[in-house]
Design a protein around this motif. Structure first.
Motif, PDB file in Angstrom:
ATOM      1  N   ALA A  93       0.879  -1.046  -0.030  1.00 27.13           N
ATOM      2  CA  ALA A  93      -0.029   0.157  -0.071  1.00 27.13           C
ATOM      3  C   ALA A  93       0.831   1.163   0.030  1.00 27.13           C
ATOM      4  CB  ALA A  93      -0.913   0.096   1.061  1.00 27.13           C
ATOM      5  N   ILE A  94       0.730   2.046  -0.962  1.00 29.12           N
ATOM      6  CA  ILE A  94       1.450   3.358  -0.991  1.00 29.12           C
ATOM      7  C   ILE A  94       0.650   4.484  -0.611  1.00 29.12           C
ATOM      8  CG2 ILE A  94       2.918   4.904  -2.570  1.00 29.12           C
ATOM      9  CD1 ILE A  94       3.959   2.577  -4.033  1.00 29.12           C
ATOM     10  N   MET A  95       1.002   5.078   0.350  1.00 27.99           N
ATOM     11  CA  MET A  95      -0.113   6.294   1.049  1.00 27.99           C
ATOM     12  C   MET A  95       0.198   7.584   0.248  1.00 27.99           C
ATOM     13  SD  MET A  95      -0.049   5.013   4.835  1.00 27.99           S
ATOM     14  CE  MET A  95       1.627   4.276   4.710  1.00 27.99           C
ATOM     15  N   VAL A  96      -1.076   8.166  -0.052  1.00 27.96           N
ATOM     16  CA  VAL A  96      -0.939   9.592  -0.933  1.00 27.96           C
ATOM     17  C   VAL A  96      -1.288  10.368   0.293  1.00 27.96           C
ATOM     18  CG1 VAL A  96      -1.620  11.003  -2.583  1.00 27.96           C
ATOM     19  CG2 VAL A  96      -1.143   8.375  -3.099  1.00 27.96           C
ATOM     20  N   ASP A  97      -0.591  11.578   0.517  1.00 27.87           N
ATOM     21  CA  ASP A  97      -1.073  12.468   1.407  1.00 27.87           C
ATOM     22  C   ASP A  97      -0.803  13.901   0.749  1.00 27.87           C
ATOM     23  OD1 ASP A  97      -1.467  14.073   3.665  1.00 27.87           O
ATOM     24  OD2 ASP A  97       0.194  13.266   4.865  1.00 27.87           O
ATOM     25  N   GLY A  98      -1.780  14.450   0.378  1.00 25.91           N
ATOM     26  CA  GLY A  98      -1.411  15.870  -0.249  1.00 25.91           C
ATOM     27  C   GLY A  98      -0.716  15.317  -1.445  1.00 25.91           C
ATOM     28  N   LEU A  99       0.446  16.158  -1.756  1.00 23.29           N
ATOM     29  CA  LEU A  99       1.234  15.977  -3.006  1.00 23.29           C
ATOM     30  C   LEU A  99       2.280  14.647  -2.783  1.00 23.29           C
ATOM     31  CD1 LEU A  99       2.042  19.637  -4.149  1.00 23.29           C
ATOM     32  CD2 LEU A  99       0.280  17.998  -5.082  1.00 23.29           C
ATOM     33  N   GLY A 100       2.282  14.350  -1.736  1.00 22.25           N
ATOM     34  CA  GLY A 100       3.419  13.212  -1.243  1.00 22.25           C
ATOM     35  C   GLY A 100       2.628  11.881  -1.783  1.00 22.25           C
ATOM     36  N   VAL A 101       3.400  11.253  -2.696  1.00 25.01           N
ATOM     37  CA  VAL A 101       2.958   9.748  -2.908  1.00 25.01           C
ATOM     38  C   VAL A 101       4.161   8.982  -2.555  1.00 25.01           C
ATOM     39  CG1 VAL A 101       2.531   8.262  -4.710  1.00 25.01           C
ATOM     40  CG2 VAL A 101       2.213  10.473  -5.116  1.00 25.01           C
ATOM     41  N   GLY A 102       3.751   8.075  -1.223  1.00 23.19           N
ATOM     42  CA  GLY A 102       4.816   7.406  -0.800  1.00 23.19           C
ATOM     43  C   GLY A 102       5.862   7.835   0.357  1.00 23.19           C
ATOM     44  N   ASP A 103       5.798   9.094   0.611  1.00 27.13           N
ATOM     45  CA  ASP A 103       6.501   9.758   1.583  1.00 27.13           C
ATOM     46  C   ASP A 103       6.095   9.706   3.116  1.00 27.13           C
ATOM     47  OD1 ASP A 103       4.693  11.669   1.407  1.00 27.13           O
ATOM     48  OD2 ASP A 103       5.978  13.281   1.661  1.00 27.13           O
ATOM     49  N   VAL A 104       4.813   9.175   3.115  1.00 26.15           N
ATOM     50  CA  VAL A 104       4.137   8.739   4.375  1.00 26.15           C
ATOM     51  C   VAL A 104       4.546   7.376   4.775  1.00 26.15           C
ATOM     52  CG1 VAL A 104       2.114   8.712   5.959  1.00 26.15           C
ATOM     53  CG2 VAL A 104       2.769  10.833   4.696  1.00 26.15           C
ATOM     54  N   GLY A 105       5.211   7.048   5.351  1.00 28.55           N
ATOM     55  CA  GLY A 105       5.431   5.401   5.585  1.00 28.55           C
ATOM     56  C   GLY A 105       5.121   5.042   6.915  1.00 28.55           C
ATOM     57  N   ASN A 106       5.429   3.736   7.443  1.00 23.90           N
ATOM     58  CA  ASN A 106       5.073   3.578   8.725  1.00 23.90           C
ATOM     59  C   ASN A 106       5.667   4.350   9.702  1.00 23.90           C
ATOM     60  OD1 ASN A 106       3.275   1.345   7.626  1.00 23.90           O
ATOM     61  ND2 ASN A 106       4.902  -0.290   7.399  1.00 23.90           N
TER      62      ASN A 106
END
Lengths: 560, 560
Positions: free
Chosen positions: B444-457
């Protein structure tokens, strides 16, 4: 004339719901007549999803504290958390006698002991049918059916009329303990005239009748007869009748019963001690002993029917239970419905149990749970027996109260005599009139760890912000004399971006802060508040453009 | 002999689910035969409650990127977010042709335009019944019923056998557009022999048949005929058939229709442009125009059926909608079921609407919504028509997949031929054998705002911790030379306690830090990491004893 008018004004009852109207849980209602106040129930509610980190919510009882001398006692309808859970907190503030049936007070005792205040409290055991006489008011307990044994409605006899508060109830013609709801008493009071009815609205959205608890016994029996591995049943610990039926089904096929989970062990013990739960001693084993018996001779009764993170079944599902390991062939029965909001938790547990090779029976697949609350036809019956002059629906969100009002109207009640109230709103009842009359202070006091009320809206707002966007702290040390940067700016983040992979972003952010700061210092801006605000704005804008996120930004300036 | 063996080994199909197994949403499956890969769907999932701040979740398609040359196209079953939502993100990584029906691609186009990549993408419109021929594989679209128009199952014809992936489906004998599911084609393929069936498991827990969409039309008609105020209907914007029925009911009683909410306006426009939604132009008005018509001549079709915080109905409920104010006499129909996890949100909206004097009809009270997925009897029918050699349940959490496997077994399938897979697990199918064979990287790659994958566990873990306990930052400035405290320690907290009311606690905490720090300095401990850890431990212990809470503690030492 004047005197007469005065006494007329005073000759009224004030109903003051301090919780439980327009919300699920936190049930507590004050009923005031002249210089006497009786309080019905004293419950907690569980925190909403946006009450981050809050353990439980208790009512604000400022009104009771302000009228301390009038409060004659707290009268409990039954032993569920949303009706008794706040007692330890409230009794610490206002120590008045508590009245309730034996099982209810058995559960209360347990709580008061945990809080170390049992010795200071006065618990008075009553039986259904008992009437507690105060100076002006009398409080009568009337037996009802519910998902816990020993539940009662409460009738309050006042000089100007009778009030009935149903508490939580349903109508079960074949209850497990044979103690059928006292419909005759409701009918008799109805015949004598009831001024105001307050009735449970929880299940008003459901048509028909709630199925009898006995039906669950039949489903359990069928499942137990077919099972040839271990059986693990999760249920609410307080649902003594359910536990009794699980025990009966076990005994009928020669299985031993082990209780797992703190509240399950505790409450089943209280219920057995007080004679509400009947299991022959030789049928009970400890969890440690289950390995001495073949699988097909073991039933485990456990907590965790809501997927609560620390409950026994959840631990079994995640292989973190101290002594029980789920194995292929286990039959697991979730004998409860998910409380709204808990669905994902319990489904996660079910998924994990399936993955471990167990077979899981849950609500969507078999008839293994019934509600404890009256559906529409039961409500109509109670309304028809009681035939109140005035009606106020209780126990429910606004939609429940509204629909309960519509139900009362449909069966013939004058809508002008129906009152949808709110927590804190006073309902004033006299012999001929009923109306809302002002408000008292109430609200939700949040309990977090040892803190009662120290988490307020500001802390919650911050927690929500922290949860969604994270935090970024900027620290810089400045020399007072030369007005120059001595150290920093340093940036530390949590919950914002993974710093190791966002070096570039953080470096740029540091440059922005330095530039902003130097500009402030060059312009001889001396107010730290202004400088901090400049930093916060510049940095916030930069980060939003780069990430579309708005972390909490905390600039800290150390001055030496 | 050797050659023969090799070709035999190679003569197999690999099914690689990159999402959608053991989870709801994020549906994407790669089907690989020799040097050809076709991808079915490319969806997002919505974040779990513990994915704080995450907007959406997309699949990890590393496997496709590593086999870029093989990927011949992405074939879409229908236009729901959990089947097309990740396309803009994935096409940016691997730009391959996309195939789908007209409405599906209409919705995709909209998305690609928003991401500014429409010009670079190749969209190929197909009709149900069409077969897209690749070099070795052929991909056939088969019409099915679902809660969005123009939905298809996909059959893949390979040299060693046929594979059917149902996508989301139900069986509706009386669909609104008259386009009945192509049962004949399923039967024909079944007769010719199907190697592997992958079928939708979403509703496997429900007995019986899903009610026809047409039934909703009848309920709506009844409600519309009785209503004498405004009617506001909330539904999923993509449920074109529902919108059509709402429009029909409106027109039949002479009401104008206004669309409210961004996605409702956008999708209804696409559907009208493409001829899937038929509303005479003179029946459509803008939200601004509703005030030109009497209440009983207005229907508003709106988003917000899930209580989404920013949706139009939610804004109306909280009196923050720009132009629509809820008034007494409004009839509000929530024509959708709460998606698990959304219950509290939508019930809050319903409570507020009732409070404003509207009447609210929602799922628990009337028949105003049906599911888009096949129940048990429909699944049995498809299994019986297709008669596959091998079966893999898809689209569901583990419990759904497990029960779908049990259903297949009950109607006669050999359990050895049923495969419950996981996302990332390869299923290898040859003419005579089917087995799991290894795994590929997915996730699962998380999208937060413009960030794709920069929010991790790690970020998520911090957000959870911040949400539940808050944060406490300690800052101190130390002089390198003299090894003495120049400024601080200062303490700043967020989401922990309300500082103004916890002065004493914070002062004590400051003392603890100072004491700890002085001890470290006196003992000539020079490693900041050690000092920080001492501070963290001493402070953590103190706060836990005082509050039973464990905020994140961040000691910052500035050295000058």
């Amino acid at each position: 004339m004047n005197n007469n008018y005065k006494s007329k004004v005073k000759n009224k009852i004030r109903i003051i719901p301090l919780g439980g109207l327009g919300e699920i849980g936190k049930n507590i209602t004050a009923i005031e007549y002249k210089d006497e106040i009786v309080v019905i129930d004293c419950g907690i509610s569980f925190p909403d999803a946006d009450m981050y980190g809050v353990d439980l919510v208790i009512p604000d009882v400022t009104y009771l504290l302000e009228n301390r001398d009038k409060v004659k006692g707290i009268f409990l309808t039954h032993g569920h958390e949303d009706h008794i859970g706040a007692l330890p907190y409230i009794l610490k503030q206002i120590n008045v006698p508590v009245y309730g049936t034996r099982l209810t007070l058995g559960l209360v005792e347990n709580k008061l002991q945990e809080h170390g205040i049992m010795a200071d409290c006065t618990l008075n055991v009553v039986k259904p049918g008992d009437i507690v006489k105060l100076e002006k008011l009398s409080v009568e307990f009337i037996r009802v059916s519910h998902s816990i044994a020993d539940a009662c409605s409460i009738a309050i006899h006042t000089p100007i009329g009778r009030i009935i508060h149903t508490g939580d109830f349903k109508i079960d013609y074949t209850p497990i303990d044979g103690q059928v709801i006292d419909l005759e008493r409701f009918a008799k009071l109805g015949g004598q005239g009831v001024l105001l009815l307050m009735a449970d609205s929880t299940n008003v959205e459901r048509t028909g009748f709630t199925i009898s608890e006995k039906v669950i016994g039949e489903s359990l029996n069928k499942l137990f007869q077919k099972a040839d591995g271990r059986i693990i049943v999760a249920s609410f610990a307080s649902n003594i009748h359910r536990i009794q039926q699980i025990a009966n089904a076990s005994i009928s096929v020669g299985r031993k019963i082990a209780f797992s989970g703190r509240s399950m062990e505790r409450i089943s013990q209280v219920a057995m001690d007080l004679g509400y739960l009947h299991i022959p001693q030789e049928s009970i084993i400890t969890v440690a002993e289950i390995h001495n018996y073949p699988d097909e001779k073991v039933t485990i009764v456990t907590t965790g029917s809501q997927g609560e993170p620390l409950a026994a079944l959840t631990r079994m599902a995640s292989s973190t239970h101290r002594s029980i390991e789920i194995q292929k062939g286990d039959l697991i029965i979730i004998s409860a419905s998910p409380i709204p909001g808990n669905e994902k938790f319990i489904y996660n547990v079910i998924n994990e149990l399936f993955k471990k090779g167990a077979n899981v029976i849950y609500n969507t697949t078999e008839e293994i749970h019934v509600s404890g609350h009256a559906c529409q036809e039961e409500l109509k019956l109670i309304h028809t027996l009681v035939r109140p002059k005035f009606f106020m629906p209780v126990h429910g969100e606004y939609r429940h109260l509204k629909q309960h009002a519509q139900l009362a109207e449909k069966i013939g009640m004058d809508p002008a005599n129906i009152f949808i109230g709110e927590t804190g709103q006073i309902l004033e009842v006299s012999q001929n009139e009923c109306k809302f009359a002002g408000r008292v202070q109430t609200g939700a006091i949040m309990v977090d760890g040892l803190g009662v009320g120290d988490v307020g809206n500001i802390v919650l707002r911050d927690r929500k912000h922290l949860a969604e966007e994270g935090i970024l702290t900027v620290v810089v040390t400045i020399e007072r004399e030369s007005y120059s940067i001595l150290a920093g700016p340093d940036i530390i983040t949590r919950g914002f971006v993974y710093m190791k992979e966002s070096n570039e972003l953080i470096n740029e952010a540091r440059d922005i802060v330095r530039k902003e700061l130097e500009q402030c210092l060059n312009n001889k801006i001396k107010e730290w508040a202004v400088i901090k605000s400049c930093i916060r704005n510049a940095l916030g804008q930069f980060l939003y453009i780069k990430t579309k996120r708005r972390p909490i930004i905390i600039p800290i300036i150390m001055e030496i």
